[in-house]
Scaffold this motif. Structure first.
Motif, PDB file in Angstrom:
ATOM      1  N   PHE A   1      52.800   9.777  33.768  1.00 54.07           N
ATOM      2  CA  PHE A   1      51.962   9.531  35.216  1.00 54.07           C
ATOM      3  C   PHE A   1      52.880   8.481  35.963  1.00 54.07           C
ATOM      4  N   LYS A   2      53.039   8.901  37.239  1.00 58.99           N
ATOM      5  CA  LYS A   2      53.849   7.952  38.334  1.00 58.99           C
ATOM      6  C   LYS A   2      53.060   6.527  38.218  1.00 58.99           C
ATOM      7  N   GLN A   3      53.494   5.425  37.866  1.00 63.22           N
ATOM      8  CA  GLN A   3      52.942   4.287  37.572  1.00 63.22           C
ATOM      9  C   GLN A   3      53.386   3.099  38.645  1.00 63.22           C
ATOM     10  N   ILE A   4      52.473   2.310  39.267  1.00 62.00           N
ATOM     11  CA  ILE A   4      52.925   1.434  40.121  1.00 62.00           C
ATOM     12  C   ILE A   4      52.160   0.195  39.302  1.00 62.00           C
ATOM     13  N   TYR A   5      53.089  -0.685  38.579  1.00 65.42           N
ATOM     14  CA  TYR A   5      52.424  -1.674  37.834  1.00 65.42           C
ATOM     15  C   TYR A   5      52.402  -3.157  38.589  1.00 65.42           C
ATOM     16  N   ILE A   6      51.250  -3.574  38.506  1.00 65.18           N
ATOM     17  CA  ILE A   6      51.153  -4.824  39.281  1.00 65.18           C
ATOM     18  C   ILE A   6      51.333  -6.133  38.210  1.00 65.18           C
ATOM     19  N   SER A   7      52.420  -6.778  38.380  1.00 66.61           N
ATOM     20  CA  SER A   7      52.840  -7.746  37.463  1.00 66.61           C
ATOM     21  C   SER A   7      52.699  -9.149  38.232  1.00 66.61           C
ATOM     22  N   THR A   8      53.270 -10.187  37.823  1.00 63.75           N
ATOM     23  CA  THR A   8      53.157 -11.550  38.035  1.00 63.75           C
ATOM     24  C   THR A   8      54.414 -12.462  38.109  1.00 63.75           C
ATOM     25  N   ASP A   9      54.505 -13.570  38.865  1.00 66.03           N
ATOM     26  CA  ASP A   9      55.642 -14.576  38.851  1.00 66.03           C
ATOM     27  C   ASP A   9      55.418 -15.219  37.611  1.00 66.03           C
TER      28      ASP A   9
ATOM     29  N   ASP B   1      63.551  -9.003  42.375  1.00 63.58           N
ATOM     30  CA  ASP B   1      64.333  -8.277  41.581  1.00 63.58           C
ATOM     31  C   ASP B   1      65.021  -8.999  40.477  1.00 63.58           C
ATOM     32  N   GLU B   2      65.108 -10.222  40.640  1.00 60.80           N
ATOM     33  CA  GLU B   2      65.875 -11.088  39.613  1.00 60.80           C
ATOM     34  C   GLU B   2      65.487 -11.025  38.283  1.00 60.80           C
ATOM     35  N   PRO B   3      66.179 -10.774  37.301  1.00 62.84           N
ATOM     36  CA  PRO B   3      65.588 -10.647  35.940  1.00 62.84           C
ATOM     37  C   PRO B   3      65.008 -11.968  35.238  1.00 62.84           C
ATOM     38  N   SER B   4      64.159 -12.073  34.925  1.00 62.68           N
ATOM     39  CA  SER B   4      63.796 -13.319  34.047  1.00 62.68           C
ATOM     40  C   SER B   4      64.291 -13.935  33.138  1.00 62.68           C
ATOM     41  N   LYS B   5      64.367 -15.267  32.776  1.00 66.40           N
ATOM     42  CA  LYS B   5      65.306 -15.719  31.970  1.00 66.40           C
ATOM     43  C   LYS B   5      64.326 -16.123  30.751  1.00 66.40           C
ATOM     44  N   GLY B   6      63.170 -15.586  30.727  1.00 64.30           N
ATOM     45  CA  GLY B   6      62.033 -16.037  29.751  1.00 64.30           C
ATOM     46  C   GLY B   6      60.814 -16.438  30.243  1.00 64.30           C
ATOM     47  N   ALA B   7      59.765 -15.929  30.021  1.00 62.96           N
ATOM     48  CA  ALA B   7      58.609 -16.437  30.461  1.00 62.96           C
ATOM     49  C   ALA B   7      57.810 -17.816  29.597  1.00 62.96           C
TER      50      ALA B   7
ATOM     51  N   SER C   1      52.135 -12.955  43.280  1.00 64.09           N
ATOM     52  CA  SER C   1      51.564 -14.325  42.790  1.00 64.09           C
ATOM     53  C   SER C   1      49.911 -14.240  42.758  1.00 64.09           C
ATOM     54  N   SER C   2      49.225 -15.137  42.221  1.00 64.36           N
ATOM     55  CA  SER C   2      47.777 -15.053  42.472  1.00 64.36           C
ATOM     56  C   SER C   2      47.106 -14.603  43.531  1.00 64.36           C
ATOM     57  N   PRO C   3      46.559 -13.324  43.689  1.00 64.39           N
ATOM     58  CA  PRO C   3      45.812 -12.983  45.155  1.00 64.39           C
ATOM     59  C   PRO C   3      44.598 -13.903  45.052  1.00 64.39           C
ATOM     60  N   PHE C   4      44.675 -14.228  46.607  1.00 66.85           N
ATOM     61  CA  PHE C   4      43.144 -14.879  46.938  1.00 66.85           C
ATOM     62  C   PHE C   4      42.989 -14.459  48.375  1.00 66.85           C
ATOM     63  N   GLY C   5      41.789 -14.676  48.729  1.00 65.40           N
ATOM     64  CA  GLY C   5      41.342 -14.045  49.917  1.00 65.40           C
ATOM     65  C   GLY C   5      39.894 -13.599  50.157  1.00 65.40           C
TER      66      GLY C   5
ATOM     67  N   TYR D   1      50.841 -14.713  28.169  1.00 71.01           N
ATOM     68  CA  TYR D   1      50.644 -14.137  29.296  1.00 71.01           C
ATOM     69  C   TYR D   1      51.723 -13.460  30.188  1.00 71.01           C
ATOM     70  N   GLY D   2      52.637 -14.441  30.332  1.00 74.20           N
ATOM     71  CA  GLY D   2      53.918 -14.057  31.213  1.00 74.20           C
ATOM     72  C   GLY D   2      54.788 -13.165  30.429  1.00 74.20           C
ATOM     73  N   HIS D   3      55.016 -13.557  28.921  1.00 74.75           N
ATOM     74  CA  HIS D   3      55.648 -12.612  28.288  1.00 74.75           C
ATOM     75  C   HIS D   3      55.500 -11.314  28.214  1.00 74.75           C
ATOM     76  N   SER D   4      53.938 -11.343  28.058  1.00 73.96           N
ATOM     77  CA  SER D   4      53.438  -9.740  27.860  1.00 73.96           C
ATOM     78  C   SER D   4      53.447  -9.079  29.046  1.00 73.96           C
ATOM     79  N   LYS D   5      53.366  -9.705  30.334  1.00 72.08           N
ATOM     80  CA  LYS D   5      53.515  -8.849  31.485  1.00 72.08           C
ATOM     81  C   LYS D   5      55.079  -8.694  31.789  1.00 72.08           C
ATOM     82  N   LEU D   6      56.058  -9.381  31.088  1.00 72.99           N
ATOM     83  CA  LEU D   6      57.310  -8.930  31.315  1.00 72.99           C
ATOM     84  C   LEU D   6      57.599  -7.966  30.404  1.00 72.99           C
TER      85      LEU D   6
END
Length: 163
Positions: free
Chosen positions: A86-94, A109-115, A141-145, A119-124
């Motif tokens: 399936f064509k997937q758009i994955y919502i991730s996190t900072d 688009d910068e690669p992470s140097k490690g979460a 980032s965390s959505p609000f509104g 939670y951060g590691h699993s999203k990566l």
């Protein structure tokens, strides 16, 4: 037809935007994730042009205490959707980023140097699974509104309620 995984705050924002554009969608919440075969059947039946994956285990404390819950929702689920084709758009996190102690500029688009957290590691790891299979990742980032989280108050709401 769009399939949206997840029913939390990010999903609510996506739904609101799709509504303004009169785009049909179906939401598959947490109760659909337990049986992967059934989930894939539901997605297949919908014949989506894309799956917008807003699903996540984002409770930081729970992720640390029970890492398997983070791996299941944030790694295995997006991998399953991608591998199924399936064509997937994955919502991730900072949260995929580190402390940035060098004070370097961060770009989307910068690669992470490690979460720093499970939670951060699993999203990566979920991002990697999606990208390896031709999907798209959107880091937010965390959505609000106006669309409140069904799970807990945003930082802004927390501060406002403290007075």
């Amino acid at each position: 037809m769009i399939v949206i995984l997840g029913s939390g705050q990010a999903s609510q924002h996506v739904q609101a935007e799709l509504d303004t554009q009169n785009i049909k969608y179906v939401v598959l919440g947490r109760n659909h994730w337990a049986d992967y075969e059934e989930l894939l059947g539901l997605i297949t039946d919908a014949q989506p042009t894309a799956v917008i994956n807003c699903a996540a285990q984002r409770d930081i404390n729970l992720c640390e205490e029970q890492p398997h819950t983070a791996i299941e929702a944030n790694v295995n689920l997006p991998r399953l959707i991608s591998v199924a084709g399936f064509k997937q758009i994955y919502i991730s996190t900072d949260y995929v980023y580190d402390l940035n102690s060098e004070n370097r500029l961060l770009h989307e688009d910068e690669p992470s140097k490690g979460a720093l957290s499970v939670y951060g590691h699993s999203k990566l790891e979920g991002e990697k699974a999606v990208l390896e299979n031709g999907g798209t990742v959107a880091r937010i980032s965390s959505p609000f509104g106006p669309k409140k989280s069904p799970f807990k108050a945003s930082f802004v709401d927390f501060v406002a309620s403290s007075f």
